[in-house]
Write a protein that holds these residues in place. Structure first.
Motif, mmCIF file in Angstrom:
data_model
loop_
_atom_site.group_PDB
_atom_site.id
_atom_site.type_symbol
_atom_site.label_atom_id
_atom_site.label_comp_id
_atom_site.label_asym_id
_atom_site.label_seq_id
_atom_site.Cartn_x
_atom_site.Cartn_y
_atom_site.Cartn_z
ATOM 1 N N UNK A 56 0.816 -1.220 0.000
ATOM 2 C CA UNK A 56 0.000 0.000 0.000
ATOM 3 C C UNK A 56 0.847 1.267 0.000
ATOM 4 N N UNK A 57 2.160 1.098 0.221
ATOM 5 C CA UNK A 57 3.025 2.255 0.421
ATOM 6 C C UNK A 57 2.515 3.070 1.616
ATOM 7 N N UNK A 58 2.166 2.331 2.659
ATOM 8 C CA UNK A 58 1.529 2.921 3.835
ATOM 9 C C UNK A 58 2.556 3.108 4.939
ATOM 10 N N UNK A 59 2.555 4.265 5.606
ATOM 11 C CA UNK A 59 3.517 4.462 6.698
ATOM 12 C C UNK A 59 3.209 3.540 7.884
ATOM 13 N N UNK A 60 4.273 3.135 8.590
ATOM 14 C CA UNK A 60 4.090 2.190 9.693
ATOM 15 C C UNK A 60 3.353 2.797 10.883
ATOM 16 N N UNK A 61 3.202 4.117 10.918
ATOM 17 C CA UNK A 61 2.486 4.709 12.056
ATOM 18 C C UNK A 61 0.969 4.727 11.834
ATOM 19 N N UNK A 62 0.503 4.080 10.776
ATOM 20 C CA UNK A 62 -0.931 4.024 10.504
ATOM 21 C C UNK A 62 -1.410 2.594 10.773
ATOM 22 N N UNK A 63 -2.053 2.385 11.922
ATOM 23 C CA UNK A 63 -2.363 1.009 12.345
ATOM 24 C C UNK A 63 -3.473 0.357 11.535
ATOM 25 N N UNK A 64 -3.614 -0.966 11.716
ATOM 26 C CA UNK A 64 -4.531 -1.766 10.898
ATOM 27 C C UNK A 64 -5.724 -2.248 11.711
ATOM 28 N N UNK A 113 0.506 -0.036 15.519
ATOM 29 C CA UNK A 113 1.488 1.051 15.437
ATOM 30 C C UNK A 113 1.947 1.438 16.841
ATOM 31 N N UNK A 114 2.017 0.446 17.720
ATOM 32 C CA UNK A 114 2.504 0.691 19.070
ATOM 33 C C UNK A 114 1.479 1.362 19.985
ATOM 34 N N UNK A 115 0.270 1.636 19.487
ATOM 35 C CA UNK A 115 -0.753 2.284 20.305
ATOM 36 C C UNK A 115 -1.311 1.294 21.328
ATOM 37 N N UNK A 116 -1.872 1.824 22.425
ATOM 38 C CA UNK A 116 -2.412 0.922 23.454
ATOM 39 C C UNK A 116 -3.704 0.228 23.043
ATOM 40 N N UNK A 117 -4.389 0.745 22.019
ATOM 41 C CA UNK A 117 -5.659 0.147 21.590
ATOM 42 C C UNK A 117 -5.466 -0.636 20.293
ATOM 43 N N UNK A 118 -6.316 -1.627 20.135
ATOM 44 C CA UNK A 118 -6.361 -2.355 18.874
ATOM 45 C C UNK A 118 -7.747 -2.124 18.260
ATOM 46 N N UNK A 119 -7.786 -1.966 16.944
ATOM 47 C CA UNK A 119 -9.052 -1.725 16.227
ATOM 48 C C UNK A 119 -9.598 -3.075 15.760
ATOM 49 N N UNK A 120 -10.861 -3.351 16.074
ATOM 50 C CA UNK A 120 -11.453 -4.673 15.791
ATOM 51 C C UNK A 120 -12.815 -4.512 15.132
ATOM 52 N N UNK A 121 -13.055 -5.365 14.117
ATOM 53 C CA UNK A 121 -14.438 -5.382 13.618
ATOM 54 C C UNK A 121 -14.830 -6.740 13.061
ATOM 55 N N UNK A 122 -16.140 -6.984 13.077
ATOM 56 C CA UNK A 122 -16.735 -8.161 12.443
ATOM 57 C C UNK A 122 -17.448 -7.653 11.203
ATOM 58 N N UNK A 123 -16.865 -7.909 10.024
ATOM 59 C CA UNK A 123 -17.469 -7.374 8.798
ATOM 60 C C UNK A 123 -18.717 -8.151 8.415
ATOM 61 N N UNK A 124 -19.625 -7.505 7.715
ATOM 62 C CA UNK A 124 -20.861 -8.164 7.314
ATOM 63 C C UNK A 124 -20.801 -8.526 5.838
ATOM 64 N N UNK A 125 -20.127 -9.621 5.561
ATOM 65 C CA UNK A 125 -20.126 -10.152 4.198
ATOM 66 C C UNK A 125 -20.051 -11.666 4.299
ATOM 67 N N UNK A 126 -20.999 -12.386 3.679
ATOM 68 C CA UNK A 126 -21.048 -13.840 3.901
ATOM 69 C C UNK A 126 -19.753 -14.562 3.539
ATOM 70 N N UNK A 127 -19.114 -14.202 2.430
ATOM 71 C CA UNK A 127 -17.879 -14.897 2.031
ATOM 72 C C UNK A 127 -16.777 -14.671 3.039
#
Ligand code: TXA
Ligand code: MG
Length: 326
Positions: A56-64, A113-127
Protein backbone atom coordinates in the motif's frame (compact mmCIF):
# COMPACT_ATOMS: atom_id res chain seq x y z
CA UNK A 1 -0.80 2.49 -12.05
CA UNK A 2 -0.28 -1.07 -13.36
CA UNK A 3 -2.77 -2.33 -15.92
CA UNK A 4 -4.79 -5.43 -15.16
CA UNK A 5 -2.44 -8.40 -15.45
CA UNK A 6 -3.43 -10.67 -18.38
CA UNK A 7 -4.36 -13.52 -16.02
CA UNK A 8 -6.58 -11.30 -13.88
CA UNK A 9 -9.48 -13.73 -14.09
CA UNK A 10 -7.36 -16.42 -12.38
CA UNK A 11 -6.54 -14.04 -9.58
CA UNK A 12 -10.11 -13.59 -8.43
CA UNK A 13 -12.92 -15.94 -7.57
CA UNK A 14 -14.87 -17.43 -4.71
CA UNK A 15 -12.54 -20.21 -3.60
CA UNK A 16 -12.54 -19.91 0.19
CA UNK A 17 -10.07 -22.74 0.76
CA UNK A 18 -7.62 -21.17 -1.64
CA UNK A 19 -7.95 -17.82 0.13
CA UNK A 20 -7.53 -19.46 3.54
CA UNK A 21 -4.47 -21.44 2.49
CA UNK A 22 -2.80 -18.42 0.95
CA UNK A 23 -3.33 -16.46 4.17
CA UNK A 24 -1.89 -19.37 6.17
CA UNK A 25 1.19 -19.20 3.92
CA UNK A 26 1.65 -15.53 4.75
CA UNK A 27 0.35 -14.24 1.41
CA UNK A 28 -1.98 -11.27 0.88
CA UNK A 29 -5.58 -11.75 -0.24
CA UNK A 30 -8.17 -9.17 -1.26
CA UNK A 31 -11.36 -9.68 0.73
CA UNK A 32 -14.85 -8.26 0.25
CA UNK A 33 -16.63 -6.53 3.10
CA UNK A 34 -19.84 -4.55 3.16
CA UNK A 35 -17.84 -1.29 3.38
CA UNK A 36 -14.85 -1.56 1.03
CA UNK A 37 -12.49 -4.36 -0.06
CA UNK A 38 -9.67 -5.13 2.36
CA UNK A 39 -6.07 -6.22 1.79
CA UNK A 40 -5.95 -9.14 4.18
CA UNK A 41 -3.03 -10.73 6.01
CA UNK A 42 -2.57 -12.97 9.03
CA UNK A 43 -2.66 -10.42 11.87
CA UNK A 44 -0.13 -12.46 13.87
CA UNK A 45 2.43 -12.86 11.06
CA UNK A 46 4.91 -9.97 11.06
CA UNK A 47 6.31 -10.69 7.61
CA UNK A 48 2.81 -10.74 6.11
CA UNK A 49 1.96 -7.50 7.91
CA UNK A 50 5.07 -5.84 6.51
CA UNK A 51 4.02 -6.92 3.04
CA UNK A 52 0.69 -5.10 3.57
CA UNK A 53 2.44 -1.83 4.38
CA UNK A 54 4.79 -2.23 1.43
CA UNK A 55 2.00 -3.06 -1.03
CA UNK A 56 0.00 0.00 0.00
CA UNK A 57 3.02 2.26 0.42
CA UNK A 58 1.53 2.92 3.83
CA UNK A 59 3.52 4.46 6.70
CA UNK A 60 4.09 2.19 9.69
CA UNK A 61 2.49 4.71 12.06
CA UNK A 62 -0.93 4.02 10.50
CA UNK A 63 -2.36 1.01 12.34
CA UNK A 64 -4.53 -1.77 10.90
CA UNK A 65 -8.04 -3.00 11.69
CA UNK A 66 -8.27 -6.61 12.81
CA UNK A 67 -11.18 -8.61 11.42
CA UNK A 68 -12.75 -11.50 13.31
CA UNK A 69 -15.70 -13.86 12.69
CA UNK A 70 -17.71 -12.94 15.78
CA UNK A 71 -17.60 -11.09 19.08
CA UNK A 72 -16.65 -14.30 20.92
CA UNK A 73 -13.16 -13.91 19.50
CA UNK A 74 -12.54 -10.38 20.82
CA UNK A 75 -10.68 -11.91 23.79
CA UNK A 76 -7.95 -13.22 21.45
CA UNK A 77 -6.81 -9.69 20.61
CA UNK A 78 -8.23 -7.33 23.27
CA UNK A 79 -7.49 -7.47 27.00
CA UNK A 80 -10.87 -5.96 27.93
CA UNK A 81 -14.32 -5.83 26.38
CA UNK A 82 -16.14 -3.22 28.47
CA UNK A 83 -19.94 -3.19 28.63
CA UNK A 84 -20.26 -0.01 26.58
CA UNK A 85 -18.32 -1.63 23.73
CA UNK A 86 -20.14 -4.92 24.11
CA UNK A 87 -23.51 -3.20 23.71
CA UNK A 88 -22.44 -1.60 20.43
CA UNK A 89 -21.00 -4.90 19.19
CA UNK A 90 -24.25 -6.68 20.02
CA UNK A 91 -26.26 -4.06 18.17
CA UNK A 92 -24.08 -3.59 15.07
CA UNK A 93 -21.83 -6.63 14.45
CA UNK A 94 -21.51 -7.95 11.84
CA UNK A 95 -21.51 -4.46 10.38
CA UNK A 96 -19.63 -1.22 9.62
CA UNK A 97 -18.46 -0.60 13.19
CA UNK A 98 -14.82 -0.76 14.33
CA UNK A 99 -14.17 -0.75 18.08
CA UNK A 100 -10.95 0.50 19.67
CA UNK A 101 -10.24 -1.76 22.67
CA UNK A 102 -7.19 -2.25 24.92
CA UNK A 103 -4.88 -4.58 23.05
CA UNK A 104 -4.00 -8.04 24.31
CA UNK A 105 -0.40 -9.14 24.78
CA UNK A 106 0.72 -10.91 21.62
CA UNK A 107 -0.84 -8.47 19.15
CA UNK A 108 2.10 -7.36 17.00
CA UNK A 109 3.18 -3.71 17.27
CA UNK A 110 2.84 -3.51 13.50
CA UNK A 111 -0.93 -3.97 13.85
CA UNK A 112 -1.47 -1.17 16.38
CA UNK A 113 1.49 1.05 15.44
CA UNK A 114 2.50 0.69 19.07
CA UNK A 115 -0.75 2.28 20.31
CA UNK A 116 -2.41 0.92 23.45
CA UNK A 117 -5.66 0.15 21.59
CA UNK A 118 -6.36 -2.35 18.87
CA UNK A 119 -9.05 -1.73 16.23
CA UNK A 120 -11.45 -4.67 15.79
CA UNK A 121 -14.44 -5.38 13.62
CA UNK A 122 -16.74 -8.16 12.44
CA UNK A 123 -17.47 -7.37 8.80
CA UNK A 124 -20.86 -8.16 7.31
CA UNK A 125 -20.13 -10.15 4.20
CA UNK A 126 -21.05 -13.84 3.90
CA UNK A 127 -17.88 -14.90 2.03
CA UNK A 128 -15.51 -13.10 4.35
CA UNK A 129 -17.32 -14.28 7.47
CA UNK A 130 -16.98 -17.83 6.16
CA UNK A 131 -13.27 -17.25 5.50
CA UNK A 132 -12.73 -15.82 9.00
CA UNK A 133 -14.46 -18.88 10.48
CA UNK A 134 -12.08 -21.17 8.58
CA UNK A 135 -8.97 -19.41 9.88
CA UNK A 136 -7.11 -20.11 13.10
CA UNK A 137 -5.93 -16.48 13.35
CA UNK A 138 -7.44 -12.99 13.10
CA UNK A 139 -7.01 -11.04 9.88
CA UNK A 140 -5.56 -7.55 9.57
CA UNK A 141 -7.02 -5.68 6.60
CA UNK A 142 -6.64 -2.07 5.58
CA UNK A 143 -8.64 -0.89 2.59
CA UNK A 144 -7.08 -2.46 -0.53
CA UNK A 145 -5.92 0.76 -2.21
CA UNK A 146 -2.57 2.52 -2.46
CA UNK A 147 -2.17 4.80 0.59
CA UNK A 148 -4.17 8.00 0.19
CA UNK A 149 -6.09 6.90 -2.92
CA UNK A 150 -9.79 6.12 -3.31
CA UNK A 151 -10.87 2.86 -1.61
CA UNK A 152 -11.92 -0.16 -3.72
CA UNK A 153 -15.54 -1.33 -3.81
CA UNK A 154 -15.15 -4.16 -6.35
CA UNK A 155 -12.68 -7.01 -6.85
CA UNK A 156 -11.64 -5.35 -10.14
CA UNK A 157 -10.64 -2.18 -8.30
CA UNK A 158 -8.31 -4.27 -6.13
CA UNK A 159 -6.72 -6.00 -9.11
CA UNK A 160 -6.37 -2.73 -11.00
CA UNK A 161 -4.25 -1.20 -8.29
CA UNK A 162 -2.76 -3.96 -6.16
CA UNK A 163 -2.82 -6.83 -8.66
CA UNK A 164 0.93 -7.30 -8.26
CA UNK A 165 0.74 -7.59 -4.49
CA UNK A 166 -2.24 -9.87 -3.94
CA UNK A 167 -2.09 -13.63 -4.43
CA UNK A 168 -5.87 -13.79 -4.86
CA UNK A 169 -8.99 -11.65 -4.53
CA UNK A 170 -12.08 -13.19 -3.04
CA UNK A 171 -14.77 -11.77 -5.29
CA UNK A 172 -17.85 -10.91 -3.29
CA UNK A 173 -19.37 -8.50 -5.79
CA UNK A 174 -19.77 -4.76 -5.26
CA UNK A 175 -19.73 -3.53 -1.65
CA UNK A 176 -23.19 -2.78 -0.31
CA UNK A 177 -22.30 0.07 2.08
CA UNK A 178 -19.49 1.68 0.10
CA UNK A 179 -17.77 3.84 2.73
CA UNK A 180 -15.44 2.57 5.47
CA UNK A 181 -16.52 1.50 8.92
CA UNK A 182 -17.21 4.00 11.68
CA UNK A 183 -14.33 3.88 14.19
CA UNK A 184 -15.41 4.15 17.82
CA UNK A 185 -13.28 4.39 20.96
CA UNK A 186 -14.43 5.14 24.49
CA UNK A 187 -14.05 7.88 27.05
CA UNK A 188 -15.22 5.88 30.04
CA UNK A 189 -18.64 4.61 28.95
CA UNK A 190 -19.08 7.35 26.31
CA UNK A 191 -18.44 6.29 22.71
CA UNK A 192 -16.09 8.58 20.79
CA UNK A 193 -16.18 8.52 16.99
CA UNK A 194 -12.70 8.89 15.46
CA UNK A 195 -13.78 8.24 11.88
CA UNK A 196 -17.26 8.84 10.47
CA UNK A 197 -18.36 5.89 8.38
CA UNK A 198 -21.01 3.47 7.27
CA UNK A 199 -22.65 3.28 10.69
CA UNK A 200 -24.47 6.56 11.30
CA UNK A 201 -23.89 8.75 14.35
CA UNK A 202 -27.64 8.65 15.01
CA UNK A 203 -27.61 4.84 15.10
CA UNK A 204 -24.88 4.84 17.74
CA UNK A 205 -26.76 7.41 19.82
CA UNK A 206 -29.85 5.24 19.69
CA UNK A 207 -27.98 2.42 21.44
CA UNK A 208 -25.49 4.31 23.63
CA UNK A 209 -27.62 7.34 24.47
CA UNK A 210 -24.77 9.72 23.64
CA UNK A 211 -21.64 10.04 21.52
CA UNK A 212 -18.73 12.40 20.95
CA UNK A 213 -17.33 13.04 17.50
CA UNK A 214 -13.63 13.69 17.60
CA UNK A 215 -12.12 13.51 14.18
CA UNK A 216 -8.49 14.52 14.16
CA UNK A 217 -7.18 16.06 10.98
CA UNK A 218 -3.76 16.70 12.61
CA UNK A 219 -0.42 15.20 11.77
CA UNK A 220 -0.41 12.39 14.36
CA UNK A 221 -4.08 11.53 14.59
CA UNK A 222 -5.39 8.68 16.73
CA UNK A 223 -6.95 7.30 13.54
CA UNK A 224 -4.61 8.30 10.73
CA UNK A 225 -7.37 7.58 8.18
CA UNK A 226 -8.47 10.98 9.34
CA UNK A 227 -5.49 12.62 7.61
CA UNK A 228 -6.67 15.79 5.92
CA UNK A 229 -5.86 14.59 2.43
CA UNK A 230 -7.06 11.03 1.98
CA UNK A 231 -9.43 9.10 -0.23
CA UNK A 232 -8.21 11.32 -3.07
CA UNK A 233 -8.27 10.79 -6.82
CA UNK A 234 -5.34 12.09 -8.89
CA UNK A 235 -7.50 14.78 -10.48
CA UNK A 236 -7.91 17.88 -8.28
CA UNK A 237 -11.25 17.92 -6.47
CA UNK A 238 -12.98 21.23 -5.70
CA UNK A 239 -16.04 21.38 -3.47
CA UNK A 240 -19.18 23.01 -4.81
CA UNK A 241 -21.18 23.33 -8.00
CA UNK A 242 -19.08 23.49 -11.18
CA UNK A 243 -17.78 26.81 -12.36
CA UNK A 244 -17.76 26.88 -16.14
CA UNK A 245 -15.50 29.89 -16.46
CA UNK A 246 -11.98 29.73 -17.78
CA UNK A 247 -11.94 26.06 -18.83
CA UNK A 248 -13.39 24.09 -21.71
CA UNK A 249 -16.45 22.17 -20.43
CA UNK A 250 -14.95 18.87 -21.68
CA UNK A 251 -12.23 19.18 -19.03
CA UNK A 252 -14.61 19.64 -16.12
CA UNK A 253 -16.21 16.84 -14.12
CA UNK A 254 -19.05 17.06 -11.63
CA UNK A 255 -20.24 14.81 -8.85
CA UNK A 256 -23.42 15.44 -6.88
CA UNK A 257 -26.26 13.69 -5.12
CA UNK A 258 -28.64 14.22 -8.04
CA UNK A 259 -27.99 17.57 -9.70
CA UNK A 260 -27.72 18.05 -13.45
CA UNK A 261 -25.49 20.85 -14.73
CA UNK A 262 -26.31 22.44 -18.07
CA UNK A 263 -23.26 23.14 -20.17
CA UNK A 264 -21.25 20.09 -19.04
CA UNK A 265 -21.02 16.90 -21.12
CA UNK A 266 -23.36 14.25 -19.67
CA UNK A 267 -20.52 11.72 -19.44
CA UNK A 268 -18.55 14.08 -17.18
CA UNK A 269 -21.36 14.18 -14.61
CA UNK A 270 -22.11 11.57 -11.97
CA UNK A 271 -25.24 11.57 -9.86
CA UNK A 272 -24.67 9.46 -6.77
CA UNK A 273 -28.38 8.71 -6.43
CA UNK A 274 -31.04 10.01 -8.79
CA UNK A 275 -33.71 9.51 -6.15
CA UNK A 276 -31.58 11.20 -3.49
CA UNK A 277 -31.06 8.08 -1.39
CA UNK A 278 -27.96 8.46 0.83
CA UNK A 279 -27.30 4.71 1.11
CA UNK A 280 -27.23 4.44 -2.67
CA UNK A 281 -25.01 7.52 -2.79
CA UNK A 282 -22.50 5.98 -0.36
CA UNK A 283 -22.50 2.76 -2.38
CA UNK A 284 -21.65 4.68 -5.55
CA UNK A 285 -19.21 7.22 -4.12
CA UNK A 286 -15.83 5.57 -4.70
CA UNK A 287 -16.74 4.11 -8.10
CA UNK A 288 -17.88 7.58 -9.12
CA UNK A 289 -14.58 9.14 -8.06
CA UNK A 290 -12.65 6.43 -9.90
CA UNK A 291 -14.75 6.88 -13.01
CA UNK A 292 -14.25 10.65 -13.08
CA UNK A 293 -10.55 10.25 -12.27
CA UNK A 294 -10.25 7.95 -15.29
CA UNK A 295 -11.50 10.67 -17.65
CA UNK A 296 -8.28 12.70 -17.24
CA UNK A 297 -10.14 15.91 -16.50
CA UNK A 298 -8.58 19.13 -15.28
CA UNK A 299 -10.86 19.33 -12.26
CA UNK A 300 -13.71 17.47 -10.55
CA UNK A 301 -16.33 19.58 -8.79
CA UNK A 302 -18.08 17.76 -5.94
CA UNK A 303 -21.19 19.07 -4.23
CA UNK A 304 -21.59 18.20 -0.57
CA UNK A 305 -24.73 16.42 0.59
CA UNK A 306 -26.97 17.58 3.43
CA UNK A 307 -25.17 16.87 6.73
CA UNK A 308 -27.44 14.13 8.03
CA UNK A 309 -27.14 10.35 8.31
CA UNK A 310 -24.66 8.91 5.81
CA UNK A 311 -24.30 12.41 4.33
CA UNK A 312 -21.81 13.08 7.16
CA UNK A 313 -19.49 10.24 6.13
CA UNK A 314 -19.83 10.99 2.42
CA UNK A 315 -19.04 14.67 2.98
CA UNK A 316 -16.08 13.72 5.17
CA UNK A 317 -14.62 11.70 2.28
CA UNK A 318 -15.32 14.47 -0.24
CA UNK A 319 -13.64 17.08 1.97
CA UNK A 320 -10.57 14.90 2.37
CA UNK A 321 -10.48 14.18 -1.36
CA UNK A 322 -10.52 17.92 -1.91
CA UNK A 323 -7.82 18.73 0.65
CA UNK A 324 -4.56 19.82 -0.97
CA UNK A 325 -1.89 17.17 -1.16
CA UNK A 326 1.75 17.81 -0.38
O1 TXA B 1 -14.40 -0.46 6.58
C1 TXA B 1 -13.24 -0.58 6.97
O2 TXA B 1 -12.89 -0.25 8.12
C2 TXA B 1 -12.24 -1.17 5.99
C3 TXA B 1 -12.57 -2.63 5.74
C4 TXA B 1 -11.55 -3.33 4.87
O3 TXA B 1 -12.70 -3.29 6.97
N1 TXA B 1 -10.90 -1.02 6.48
C5 TXA B 1 -10.29 0.19 6.54
O4 TXA B 1 -8.97 0.12 6.94
O5 TXA B 1 -10.83 1.23 6.25
P1 TXA B 1 -7.94 1.32 6.74
O6 TXA B 1 -6.65 0.75 7.16
O7 TXA B 1 -8.02 1.84 5.38
O8 TXA B 1 -8.41 2.36 7.78
C6 TXA B 1 -8.30 2.02 9.13
C7 TXA B 1 -8.27 3.21 10.00
C8 TXA B 1 -7.00 4.00 9.83
O9 TXA B 1 -7.32 5.35 9.77
C9 TXA B 1 -6.25 3.69 11.09
O10 TXA B 1 -5.45 4.73 11.48
C10 TXA B 1 -7.36 3.44 12.09
O11 TXA B 1 -8.31 2.76 11.34
N2 TXA B 1 -6.88 2.55 13.16
C11 TXA B 1 -6.52 1.29 13.04
N3 TXA B 1 -6.07 0.80 14.21
C12 TXA B 1 -6.15 1.79 15.09
C13 TXA B 1 -5.82 1.90 16.46
N4 TXA B 1 -5.29 0.90 17.14
N5 TXA B 1 -6.04 3.09 17.07
C14 TXA B 1 -6.56 4.11 16.37
N6 TXA B 1 -6.88 4.08 15.06
C15 TXA B 1 -6.68 2.93 14.42
MG1 MG C 1 -8.08 3.17 3.95
Amino acid sequence: MPDNPPNASLLKGQDLNRAANLLREGRLVGIPTETVYGLAANALDEAALKAVFTAKNRPYNDPLIVHIADAERVGEIASEFPDAARRLAEAFWPGPLTLLLPRAAGVPDLVTAGLPAVAIRVPSHPLTLELLRLLEFPVAAPSANPFGYVSPTTAEHVLDQLGDAVAYVLDGGPCTVGVESTIVGFDGPTPVIYRLGGLGVDQIVRVAGRVQVQQQPGEHPVAPGSLASHYAPRTPVVLGAPSLEGRPPETIGALSLNAHYDGLPAENQVQLSRVGDFSEAARNLYSALRYLDGLDLAVIYAELLPETGLGLAINDRLRRAAAARE
